[in-house]
Design a protein around this motif. Sequence first.
Motif, PDB file in Angstrom:
ATOM      1  N   UNK A 112      -1.025 -29.138  82.251  1.00 33.81           N
ATOM      2  CA  UNK A 112      -0.100 -30.310  82.165  1.00 33.81           C
ATOM      3  C   UNK A 112       0.555 -31.064  82.857  1.00 33.81           C
ATOM      4  N   UNK A 113       1.452 -30.015  82.785  1.00 38.86           N
ATOM      5  CA  UNK A 113       3.044 -30.503  82.821  1.00 38.86           C
ATOM      6  C   UNK A 113       3.470 -30.175  84.583  1.00 38.86           C
ATOM      7  N   UNK A 130       7.976 -40.561  90.247  1.00 38.57           N
ATOM      8  CA  UNK A 130       7.935 -40.382  89.293  1.00 38.57           C
ATOM      9  C   UNK A 130       8.066 -39.803  88.186  1.00 38.57           C
ATOM     10  N   UNK A 131       7.533 -38.647  87.778  1.00 41.20           N
ATOM     11  CA  UNK A 131       8.398 -38.057  86.888  1.00 41.20           C
ATOM     12  C   UNK A 131      10.250 -37.932  86.810  1.00 41.20           C
ATOM     13  N   UNK A 132      10.824 -38.189  88.702  1.00 43.96           N
ATOM     14  CA  UNK A 132      11.677 -37.844  88.385  1.00 43.96           C
ATOM     15  C   UNK A 132      12.605 -38.903  87.646  1.00 43.96           C
ATOM     16  N   UNK A 133      12.050 -40.590  87.636  1.00 40.25           N
ATOM     17  CA  UNK A 133      12.248 -41.737  87.703  1.00 40.25           C
ATOM     18  C   UNK A 133      12.432 -41.639  86.350  1.00 40.25           C
ATOM     19  N   UNK A 134      11.586 -40.722  85.755  1.00 41.06           N
ATOM     20  CA  UNK A 134      11.523 -40.648  84.093  1.00 41.06           C
ATOM     21  C   UNK A 134      11.466 -39.475  83.588  1.00 41.06           C
ATOM     22  N   UNK A 135      12.850 -38.548  83.894  1.00 45.30           N
ATOM     23  CA  UNK A 135      12.619 -37.466  83.499  1.00 45.30           C
ATOM     24  C   UNK A 135      13.672 -37.598  82.126  1.00 45.30           C
ATOM     25  N   UNK A 136      14.445 -38.328  81.929  1.00 46.53           N
ATOM     26  CA  UNK A 136      14.536 -38.892  80.377  1.00 46.53           C
ATOM     27  C   UNK A 136      14.092 -38.944  79.510  1.00 46.53           C
ATOM     28  N   UNK A 247       2.061 -44.841  82.634  1.00 48.92           N
ATOM     29  CA  UNK A 247       2.278 -45.523  83.928  1.00 48.92           C
ATOM     30  C   UNK A 247       2.074 -44.106  85.440  1.00 48.92           C
ATOM     31  N   UNK A 248       0.659 -43.472  84.532  1.00 47.51           N
ATOM     32  CA  UNK A 248      -0.270 -42.341  85.872  1.00 47.51           C
ATOM     33  C   UNK A 248      -1.388 -42.531  84.919  1.00 47.51           C
ATOM     34  N   UNK A 249      -1.745 -42.513  85.419  1.00 48.84           N
ATOM     35  CA  UNK A 249      -3.848 -42.484  85.462  1.00 48.84           C
ATOM     36  C   UNK A 249      -4.240 -41.512  86.259  1.00 48.84           C
ATOM     37  N   UNK A 250      -5.129 -40.199  85.344  1.00 49.76           N
ATOM     38  CA  UNK A 250      -5.317 -39.760  86.124  1.00 49.76           C
ATOM     39  C   UNK A 250      -7.535 -39.755  85.486  1.00 49.76           C
ATOM     40  N   UNK A 251      -8.405 -39.834  86.187  1.00 47.93           N
ATOM     41  CA  UNK A 251      -9.128 -40.357  86.765  1.00 47.93           C
ATOM     42  C   UNK A 251     -10.834 -38.812  86.767  1.00 47.93           C
TER      43      UNK A 251
END
Length: 306
Positions: A112-113, A130-136, A247-251
């Motif tokens: 999942x990561x 998206x991951x980079x912007x919230x990497x903290x 922030x992200x949806x997986x369907x």
Amino acid sequence: MNITFLIGNGFDRNLGLKTTYSEFIKWYKKTPAKTDTLKKFREYINDNEELWSAAEEELGKYTAQFDAGAGAAFNECHKDICEHLACYLKDEQGKFESQALVNEIENAFSQLKALSSPFHTQEKEVLDAVYTNRRNENVIFNFITYNYTDTLDQCLKLAQKKQGLLGTHKYDTSILNHTVGAIHHVHGTVNSQMVFGVNDKSQIAKPDIFNCEYGDLYEELLIKQQANQGYQENADAKAKKLLNESHILYIYGMSIGATDKFWWERVCAWLTGNAERHVVLFCYDIQQKGLSILTAKLRNGKLSAQ
């Protein structure tokens, strides 16, 4: 960062379980009927079996077979099919041997990561941003399941038991965790608060059957949002809140069915609310007999896939 999975029946089918309405109906129509009303119900299903692959829609249409004020008779059918569906699905979920698949389950959830890795370069860059912007931030994986079974719960429990965490990532000198957050069964489970019905009153062919004693209750049990509210566990409100905080949806494994229309409207509203939000659809490709992954973007208020 909150990443939320919307899980449908395709999840159970991928595990080898016979959980489609078509498979259930083949079994249900042969079960003993305790009353003439239920016998007539089974005969109607048998005569129109091909339509009952969309069982919830057909249940709303079946109201046309009753006279005005006959809500109690219809509710007898509604209650009976729900009880049998719960029994059928309990038997199916009992066939899932999670321990036998422990290695596969652990491997699947450990990946999942790296959810963006299967995508083409352009799509991968969008998700990675998206991951980079919230990497903290820590990563929390949440799940909204539309299934009545507990197979997803079993898989997550196994993955957590062995690994504790679903992954980690490093930011400066900090190690940030990837964990499981909430799991919401928005339609209840085989054991309690099962919600089986239509999206809204427009999908009830003959609403005046509920012009009777307890008619409001019978109608409430048929309309999904009202049924959830009636159970007073705030299942729908909790899932909606979770959706809005994502922030992200997986369907995965879901069909865009009319009886869940309000959920698809919520997804579209969620997308329009923030340009940084993204939806990923896992689409089953029948011709290739596999999974092709499509990113979904919203343009001019319309949901489209690429």
